[in-house]
Scaffold this active site. Structure first.
Site, mmCIF file in Angstrom:
data_model
loop_
_atom_site.group_PDB
_atom_site.id
_atom_site.type_symbol
_atom_site.label_atom_id
_atom_site.label_comp_id
_atom_site.label_asym_id
_atom_site.label_seq_id
_atom_site.Cartn_x
_atom_site.Cartn_y
_atom_site.Cartn_z
ATOM 1 N N GLU A 98 0.722 -1.376 -0.290
ATOM 2 C CA GLU A 98 0.074 -0.126 -0.030
ATOM 3 C C GLU A 98 1.203 1.003 0.081
ATOM 4 O OE1 GLU A 98 -3.267 2.600 0.368
ATOM 5 O OE2 GLU A 98 -2.860 0.847 -0.856
ATOM 6 N N HIS A 101 2.777 2.027 -3.566
ATOM 7 C CA HIS A 101 1.678 2.337 -4.289
ATOM 8 C C HIS A 101 1.801 3.886 -4.031
ATOM 9 C CE1 HIS A 101 -1.665 2.861 -7.399
ATOM 10 N NE2 HIS A 101 -2.903 3.554 -5.475
ATOM 11 N N HIS A 168 -12.160 5.366 -7.773
ATOM 12 C CA HIS A 168 -10.747 5.832 -7.768
ATOM 13 C C HIS A 168 -9.595 5.731 -9.445
ATOM 14 C CE1 HIS A 168 -7.002 7.094 -6.195
ATOM 15 N NE2 HIS A 168 -6.171 5.098 -5.923
ATOM 16 N N HIS A 276 -21.077 -7.338 -16.694
ATOM 17 C CA HIS A 276 -19.528 -7.399 -17.496
ATOM 18 C C HIS A 276 -19.291 -8.019 -18.105
ATOM 19 C CE1 HIS A 276 -15.065 -6.166 -17.663
ATOM 20 N NE2 HIS A 276 -14.964 -7.124 -16.894
ATOM 21 N N HIS A 334 -5.184 -8.760 -17.288
ATOM 22 C CA HIS A 334 -6.558 -8.049 -16.972
ATOM 23 C C HIS A 334 -6.749 -6.338 -17.450
ATOM 24 C CE1 HIS A 334 -10.509 -9.227 -18.765
ATOM 25 N NE2 HIS A 334 -10.915 -8.149 -18.427
#
Length: 370
Positions: A98, A101, A168, A276, A334
Site C-alpha cells: 500500500e 503504491h 479512484h 460486465h 487483465h
C-alpha cells in the site's frame, strides 16, 4: 510526517526527471510527458496489484501509516494488528504494498506538476502560437491528479467503499487518457489518409464504450464478483441466471452490503459479473471492426495492429481468469490490458482527428526551458 512524505514523493520523481533532463532528446518537454505516461501506466498496474492482493487497507490511515511516513516506523502497530488478525487487512506485506503504491502516486504527481510548470513557462515566454504548448490540458491534469489524491484518501477512510474505489480507478485511467492525448499532441506522426475522418464517430464511440466497460470491470473487482460465474459462455449453466440488479448496482453502500446494510446476495454478485461479461462482447465487436477498418488506411496500420492484438489479449486474459479461477498474475494482466486498450484508442482517436498534412509539416521544437 507530511514533510517526510513530500520528500519521498520528490525522491520518487528524481530518477525519471534525471532520465528526462540527461536524455539526448532535444525536446525534453515531450520526453517528460512520455516518461510520465509510462509511469502512470505502471502506477495503474501496481494499483490493480494493490487492490487484488487486498492491500488497500494495509495502512488503515492516510496519508501515512499509523501516523508515520513508512511501515518501518509503524512496524510495532502493524505487527500488533497482524498478530491479532493474521489474515486481516493489515499485515507487514500489505502495508508495504500500500505505501509503495502511495509513494509511486506521489512521484507521478510531482511529474505532472513539472509538466504544468514547463507548459506555462513556455506558453508565457514564446510558444503561444504553438497549440502543443497550451497549458490548458496540463492544468487540467494537475487538477485531476489532486482529485485523484482525494479519492485515494477516501478509499482508505471509507473502508474500500465500492463506488469510491471504482471512481479512484476511473480517475487514474482518465489521467492516463489525458496524458496519452498530450503525448500524441507533442509527437510526430506519419501522414494519415484523408478519408480517415470517416472513423471519427466509430472511434469516439469505441472509446466511450470502453470507458463503460472499464467502469463495469472496476465494479466487478471492487465487489469481488470475479468468480460469480465459473462457466463460459453460460453462467451457472444458463444464458440468463438468477440475478439481483437492484442491489448489485446500488452505488452508495458499504463493501459486501446492500444499501440497507444486509449482506450482498450471490444473485447480486452474479448480476455484476454477468453484465460486465455480456457488455464485453459489444466492446470486442466494435473495437475489432474499428481496427479492421483502420488497418487498411495509411498512417493507421500500426495503431490498428496493436489494437487488434490488445483486444485479443484482453479477451484471452478475461476468459483465462474465469477458467483458472482468478490467478493474481492474470487478474493484474487483465487490468493492464484495459489500460493498454484505453491508451491505444486515445492515440487512434487523435490520429483520425489530425489533419492529413499535420504530420508532414511538424518539426522538432528545441526548448531550452525543458
Amino acid at each position: 510526517m507530511l514533510i517526510q512524505l513530500a520528500l519521498t514523493g520528490i525522491l520518487a520523481a528524481l530518477v525519471p526527471l534525471a532520465v528526462v533532463w540527461t536524455s539526448s532528446d532535444r525536446n525534453k518537454y515531450r520526453k517528460l510527458i512520455w516518461v510520465t505516461l509510462f509511469l502512470t501506466f505502471d502506477l495503474i498496474m501496481f494499483g490493480a496489484f494493490t487492490r487484488l492482493t487486498d492491500s488497500g487497507l494495509g495502512c488503515p490511515d492516510w496519508p501515512g501509516c499509523y501516523g508515520h511516513a513508512d511501515p518501518v516506523q509503524a512496524h510495532a502497530h502493524i505487527s500488533a494488528a497482524e498478530a491479532a488478525m493474521p489474515s486481516g487487512p493489515v499485515t507487514v506485506k500489505k502495508a508495504w504494498i500500500e505505501m509503495i503504491h502511495r509513494y509511486l502516486a506521489m512521484g507521478v504527481g510531482v511529474l505532472i506538476v513539472s509538466i504544468a510548470l514547463v507548459a506555462w513557462r513556455n506558453w508565457l515566454r514564446s510558444a503561444r502560437a504553438d497549440g502543443r504548448f497550451s497549458p490548458l490540458l496540463p492544468s487540467l491534469l494537475l487538477a485531476l491528479v489532486c482529485l485523484q489524491g482525494a479519492f485515494g484518501a477516501w478509499t482508505v477512510t471509507l473502508k474500500l467503499q465500492p463506488i469510491i474505489v471504482t471512481t479512484h480507478l476511473l480517475l487514474g485511467l482518465s489521467l492516463l487518457a489525458m496524458l496519452a492525448w498530450l503525448a500524441a499532441r507533442q509527437s510526430e506522426h506519419a501522414p494519415v489518409a484523408a478519408y480517415a475522418h470517416a472513423l471519427r464517430v466509430p472511434a469516439g464511440a469505441a472509446l466511450m464504450l470502453l470507458g463503460v466497460q472499464i467502469a463495469l470491470g472496476g465494479w466487478v473487482s471492487t465487489n469481488y464478483a470475479a468468480l460469480a460465474c465459473l462457466d463460459f459462455p453460460l453462467c451457472h449453466g444458463t444464458a440468463i441466471p438468477e440475478m439481483d440488479f437492484a442491489n448489485g448496482f446500488s452505488l452508495w453502500r458499504h463493501l459486501g452490503r446492500t444499501a440497507s446494510g444486509e449482506f450482498l446476495s450471490f444473485p447480486a454478485l452474479t448480476a455484476i459479473h454477468w453484465t460486465h461479461r455480456t457488455f464485453a462482447f459489444v466492446v470486442v465487436a466494435l473495437v475489432g471492426w474499428l481496427a479492421h477498418k483502420a488497418i487498411r488506411m495509411a498512417g493507421l496500420q500500426n495503431a490498428a495492429r496493436w489494437l487488434l492484438a490488445a483486444i485479443v489479449m484482453q479477451l484471452a486474459t478475461g476468459l483465462a481468469t474465469i477458467f483458472l479461477k482468478w490467478p493474481l498474475v492474470l487478474a493484474v494482466a487483465h487490468n493492464g490490458g484495459a489500460a493498454l486498450l484505453l491508451l491505444l484508442l486515445v492515440m487512434l482517436n487523435y490520429k483520425v482527428r489530425m489533419p492529413a498534412q499535420m504530420a508532414s509539416d511538424r518539426s522538432p521544437i528545441h526548448l531550452s526551458a525543458a
